[in-house]
Design an enzyme around this catalytic site. Structure first.
Site, short mmCIF file in Angstrom:
data_model
loop_
_atom_site.label_atom_id
_atom_site.label_comp_id
_atom_site.label_asym_id
_atom_site.label_seq_id
_atom_site.Cartn_x
_atom_site.Cartn_y
_atom_site.Cartn_z
N CYS A 233 51.44 35.97 40.66
CA CYS A 233 51.78 36.03 39.23
C CYS A 233 52.15 37.47 38.91
CB CYS A 233 50.64 35.50 38.37
SG CYS A 233 49.08 36.39 38.57
N ARG A 238 46.24 34.98 37.27
CA ARG A 238 46.68 33.61 37.02
C ARG A 238 46.92 32.87 38.33
NH1 ARG A 238 51.59 34.83 33.03
NH2 ARG A 238 51.46 36.83 34.12
#
Lengths: 282, 98
Positions: A233, A238
């Site tokens: 990410c 994430r």
């Protein structure tokens, strides 16, 4: 791994939070969230101050992780239950650390802090101090961590999964929209990476979608479950969430998180970058 | 939140010319709702960002120019969707009632 061994529900936490051998840990992007209110008994880990090296760009090493958990009163055989804000991004990131350093029993609270708050469950500002322990982290398990050279070699060969938002993937934004725009030198994505935003794996309330929905999500976006996978990410939090889905909930082998992520790749000299909504060519 | 001004969050330190700001307040009746969750969805309905509201019910996003949906989740309330258009040099103020 499976959903049953990796996730616990809010009801489970209510029932077991005072059990000996269960340690609740809150990890947030907003590190002040814990101080304003947390689940009774939970301690806090600061994803930056506690989990990142203070000088180099890297996370804490085996000795530092051992010292940290010893200081916070975590034992090697404790059941560690992690939760946090931002749909468990940083809690999933910490989960990945615990796995990297070989902790035996670690779980994520499904839905994290958001589900807990939306249920109007109790939070407290009571300070928690656990007695110090002698925690011994294992050698880092690099089967779940990818570095830049391996990512470069994976272009057009392995599954690359970019879990940022479509605008970040395409190069229209450099960072999530709730943060001021800064970070990597260049915008875009790693060529051949599929864009499967982390959010597609979660319901609006932050809980994870059902196993069959998750399998369909990744398969439809072109992930070949017969191949190795690297998720990335912006800074790796994430993609730790997506790593959790693929490796821990769906039990896929050979899934790595590239924590250097776009802030590293988008600042490297001479590496290929793709712009726009298509994966691009190897 | 201390220092929050009526009519919106303080924009001190934000270069509004370079940002497409979306901000506002979540209310239940006349009461601000702190600890609600506001999700920013792009024009295709895809999640882009999410913030919890402050004690005074306020939230803020640094978006890109274009059309967005704000989806608000609050305890004991159904989700509420609001459409909003963001542009550089302007602050889109949105009041959400749950």
């Amino acid at each position: 791994m499976s959903r049953e061994s990796a996730l616990v529900s809010a009801d489970w936490v209510e029932e077991h939070k005072n059990d000996a051998g269960v340690v609740l840990i809150e990890v947030d992007e907003d590190v002040s969230a814990y101080d304003a209110g947390h689940i009774a008994g939970a301690i806090k880990l600061d994803w930056k101050d506690d989990l990142q090296d203070a000088v180099r760009r890297d996370f804490v090493n085996q000795e530092q992780f051992s010292a940290l958990l010893s200081d916070r009163g975590v034992k090697n055989d404790d059941t560690v239950v992690l939760y946090g804000g931002n749909n468990n991004w940083f809690a999933a990131y910490a989960y990945w650390y615990f796995k990297l350093y070989g902790h035996g029993d670690v779980r994520l609270l499904d839905g994290g802090r958001k589900r807990w708050e939306l249920d109007s469950r109790e939070l407290t500002d009571e300070v928690v101090k656990r007695e110090a322990t002698e925690y011994a982290a294992k050698e880092p398990d690099l089967n779940i961590r990818a570095f830049r050279d391996e990512v470069g070699d994976a272009i057009g060969v392995k599954n690359l999964v970019d879990v940022r938002s479509p605008d970040e993937y395409a190069g229209r934004l450099l960072a999530p929209a709730h943060l001021p725009q800064e970070q990597a030198q260049r915008a875009g994505h790693i060529p051949t990476a599929a864009n499967i935003p982390w959010s597609k794996a979660a319901n609006d309330d932050g809980t994870f979608r059902a196993d069959d929905e998750l399998k369909t999500l990744y398969a439809d976006a072109g992930v070949d479950f017969g191949k190795d996978t690297i998720a990335y990410c912006r800074i790796g939090e994430r993609s730790a969430h997506t790593w959790f889905v693929l490796h821990e909930i769906l039990g896929q082998q050979n899934v790595k998180n590239y924590d250097g992520s776009w802030t590293e790749w988008g600042s490297l000299v001479g590496v290929p970058v793709a712009l726009g909504d298509e994966p691009g060519k190897a | 939140m201390c220092g929050a001004t009526k009519g919106g969050l303080d924009l001190k330190g934000v270069d509004v010319d370079k940002e497409a700001v979306i901000q506002g307040q979540v209310l239940r009746g006349d009461e601000p709702v702190g600890g609600a969750y506001v999700r920013l969805l792009d024009s295709t309905g895809e999640f882009t960002a999410e913030v919890p509201t402050s004690a005074t019910g306020h939230f803020r996003f640094f978006a890109a120019p274009g059309s967005w949906t704000l989806r608000t989740l609050a305890p004991k309330a159904d989700p509420v969707d609001r459409q909003v258009v963001a542009q550089y040099g302007a602050v889109a103020e949105v009041a959400v009632t749950v």
